[in-house]
Design an enzyme around this catalytic site. Sequence first.
Site, PDB file in Angstrom:
ATOM      1  CG  ASP A  31      -0.676  -7.916  -8.781  1.00 32.13           C
ATOM      2  OD1 ASP A  31      -0.243  -6.784  -9.058  1.00 32.13           O
ATOM      3  OD2 ASP A  31      -0.666  -8.861  -9.600  1.00 32.13           O
ATOM      4  CB  ILE A  32      -4.561 -10.845 -11.201  1.00 34.44           C
ATOM      5  CG1 ILE A  32      -5.498 -11.960 -11.578  1.00 34.44           C
ATOM      6  CG2 ILE A  32      -3.548 -10.567 -12.297  1.00 34.44           C
ATOM      7  CD1 ILE A  32      -6.430 -11.621 -12.737  1.00 34.44           C
ATOM      8  CB  VAL A  97      -2.266  -1.205 -15.224  1.00 34.06           C
ATOM      9  CG1 VAL A  97      -3.651  -0.575 -15.152  1.00 34.06           C
ATOM     10  CG2 VAL A  97      -2.372  -2.717 -15.438  1.00 34.06           C
ATOM     11  CG  HIS A 101      -0.798   0.531 -10.035  1.00 38.37           C
ATOM     12  ND1 HIS A 101      -0.873   0.964 -11.343  1.00 38.37           N
ATOM     13  CD2 HIS A 101       0.108  -0.464 -10.022  1.00 38.37           C
ATOM     14  CE1 HIS A 101      -0.047   0.254 -12.093  1.00 38.37           C
ATOM     15  NE2 HIS A 101       0.574  -0.624 -11.313  1.00 38.37           N
ATOM     16  CG  HIS A 103       3.068  -2.785  -7.229  1.00 36.20           C
ATOM     17  ND1 HIS A 103       2.651  -3.939  -7.859  1.00 36.20           N
ATOM     18  CD2 HIS A 103       3.202  -1.860  -8.209  1.00 36.20           C
ATOM     19  CE1 HIS A 103       2.556  -3.707  -9.173  1.00 36.20           C
ATOM     20  NE2 HIS A 103       2.883  -2.463  -9.408  1.00 36.20           N
TER      21      HIS A 103
END
Length: 119
Positions: A31-32, A97, A101, A103
Amino acid sequence: MNEETLFSKIVKGEIPAEILYQDEQVTAFRDINPQAPTHILIVPNKIIPTVNDVEETDEALLGRLFIVARKLAEQEEIAEDGYRLLVNCGRNANQEVFHLHMHLLGGRQLGPMVSRPRR
Ligand code: 5GP
């Protein structure tokens, strides 16, 4: 065909990311904006916008997310201490987003599962 998403572009290598795992079905990358020492996103290569869009035929693909999560937790050496797998869906969960997804969060004590409501 669904429109491209930020994550489908990462899957195809069009946007850079620190990819940790990739196969024909699933891609995982850091993750960014990490919320824990380990914060990895595990995404199906195919675009499924939210859990609301999941279909019966996605069963094996979604199961694969857990297999990849388990492998990455071992690789990150957080399996024994424990970690959290989280999937946000829609507005109330602050999904940002719209490409489903998971996490993978770990590397520290993660605290309560959800924050308390604001008064
Ligand atoms: P969501 O809120 O949708 O469950 O999580 C979206 C996650 O994507 C956030 O944790 C956010 O930090 C991460 N993210 C957003 N943009 C990028 C990006 O360009 N690259 C990477 N690696 N992660 C991103």
